[in-house]
Design a protein around this motif. Structure first.
Motif, PDB file in Angstrom:
ATOM      1  N   GLN A   1      -5.351  64.164 -73.010  1.00  0.00           N
ATOM      2  CA  GLN A   1      -6.653  64.232 -73.563  1.00  0.00           C
ATOM      3  C   GLN A   1      -7.073  62.822 -74.029  1.00  0.00           C
ATOM      4  N   VAL A   2      -8.663  62.206 -73.990  1.00  0.00           N
ATOM      5  CA  VAL A   2      -9.059  61.503 -74.444  1.00  0.00           C
ATOM      6  C   VAL A   2     -10.227  61.697 -75.493  1.00  0.00           C
ATOM      7  N   GLN A   3     -10.332  61.545 -76.690  1.00  0.00           N
ATOM      8  CA  GLN A   3     -11.582  62.483 -77.758  1.00  0.00           C
ATOM      9  C   GLN A   3     -11.959  61.241 -78.436  1.00  0.00           C
ATOM     10  N   LEU A   4     -13.351  60.989 -78.259  1.00  0.00           N
ATOM     11  CA  LEU A   4     -14.298  60.097 -78.906  1.00  0.00           C
ATOM     12  C   LEU A   4     -15.146  60.321 -80.247  1.00  0.00           C
ATOM     13  N   VAL A   5     -14.823  59.824 -81.325  1.00  0.00           N
ATOM     14  CA  VAL A   5     -15.389  60.218 -82.271  1.00  0.00           C
ATOM     15  C   VAL A   5     -16.551  59.615 -83.043  1.00  0.00           C
ATOM     16  N   GLU A   6     -17.881  59.603 -82.528  1.00  0.00           N
ATOM     17  CA  GLU A   6     -19.250  58.895 -83.032  1.00  0.00           C
ATOM     18  C   GLU A   6     -19.249  58.813 -84.226  1.00  0.00           C
ATOM     19  N   SER A   7     -19.850  57.584 -85.330  1.00  0.00           N
ATOM     20  CA  SER A   7     -20.629  58.013 -86.868  1.00  0.00           C
ATOM     21  C   SER A   7     -21.238  56.831 -86.998  1.00  0.00           C
ATOM     22  N   GLY A   8     -22.224  56.861 -88.050  1.00  0.00           N
ATOM     23  CA  GLY A   8     -22.949  55.873 -88.587  1.00  0.00           C
ATOM     24  C   GLY A   8     -24.083  56.217 -88.833  1.00  0.00           C
ATOM     25  N   GLY A   9     -24.492  57.451 -87.659  1.00  0.00           N
ATOM     26  CA  GLY A   9     -26.207  57.444 -87.310  1.00  0.00           C
ATOM     27  C   GLY A   9     -27.091  57.914 -88.073  1.00  0.00           C
ATOM     28  N   GLY A  10     -28.261  58.391 -88.453  1.00  0.00           N
ATOM     29  CA  GLY A  10     -28.909  59.152 -89.349  1.00  0.00           C
ATOM     30  C   GLY A  10     -30.704  58.392 -89.282  1.00  0.00           C
ATOM     31  N   LEU A  11     -31.392  57.905 -90.037  1.00  0.00           N
ATOM     32  CA  LEU A  11     -32.668  58.073 -90.144  1.00  0.00           C
ATOM     33  C   LEU A  11     -32.732  56.560 -90.474  1.00  0.00           C
ATOM     34  N   VAL A  12     -33.448  56.085 -90.477  1.00  0.00           N
ATOM     35  CA  VAL A  12     -33.631  55.007 -91.084  1.00  0.00           C
ATOM     36  C   VAL A  12     -35.359  54.142 -90.389  1.00  0.00           C
ATOM     37  N   GLN A  13     -36.148  53.229 -91.728  1.00  0.00           N
ATOM     38  CA  GLN A  13     -37.308  52.745 -91.138  1.00  0.00           C
ATOM     39  C   GLN A  13     -37.337  52.162 -89.926  1.00  0.00           C
TER      40      GLN A  13
END
Length: 120
Positions: A1-13
């Motif tokens: 199995q291959v897993q993908l993990v995202e990061s870096g999202g959030g709230l920005v103006q």
């Protein structure tokens, strides 16, 4: 199995920047294309940008000149640098990758998604 993990999202103006990362792990022999897609509330998932193992890129017209996709093949990681963000960029961003595992079986995997909200 291959897993993908995202990061870096959030709230920005509006006008701000964010950088998304997506790391692939598991039984990976090779990865062909990696990409980012997004889905806003009430809308279908749409392509944002893709990049091949050789570095060829493709962008949605709505993000050309503002977003940059890149990848580190040694780390099986893809990035999305997003500049001059607009409220209409608000969506859940999903990472995608396709390739082959060690059994040379093709795979296509999606990450769990990361929320990007552009608002003042």
């Amino acid at each position: 199995q291959v897993q993908l993990v995202e990061s870096g999202g959030g709230l920005v103006q509006p006008g701000g920047s964010l950088r998304l990362s997506c790391a692939a792990s598991g039984s990976i022999f090779s990865i062909n294309a990696m990409g980012w897609y997004r889905q806003a509330p009430g809308k279908q998932r749409e392509l944002v940008a893709t990049i091949t193992s050789g570095g060829s890129t493709n962008y949605a017209d709505s993000v050309k000149g503002r977003f940059t996709i890149s990848r580190d093949n040694a780390k099986n990681t893809v990035y999305l640098q997003m500049n001059n963000l607009k409220p209409e960029d608000t969506a859940v961003y999903y990472c995608n990758a396709d390739g082959s595992d060690y059994a040379l079986t093709p795979f296509g995997s999606w990450g769990q998604g990361t929320q990007v909200t552009v608002s003042s």
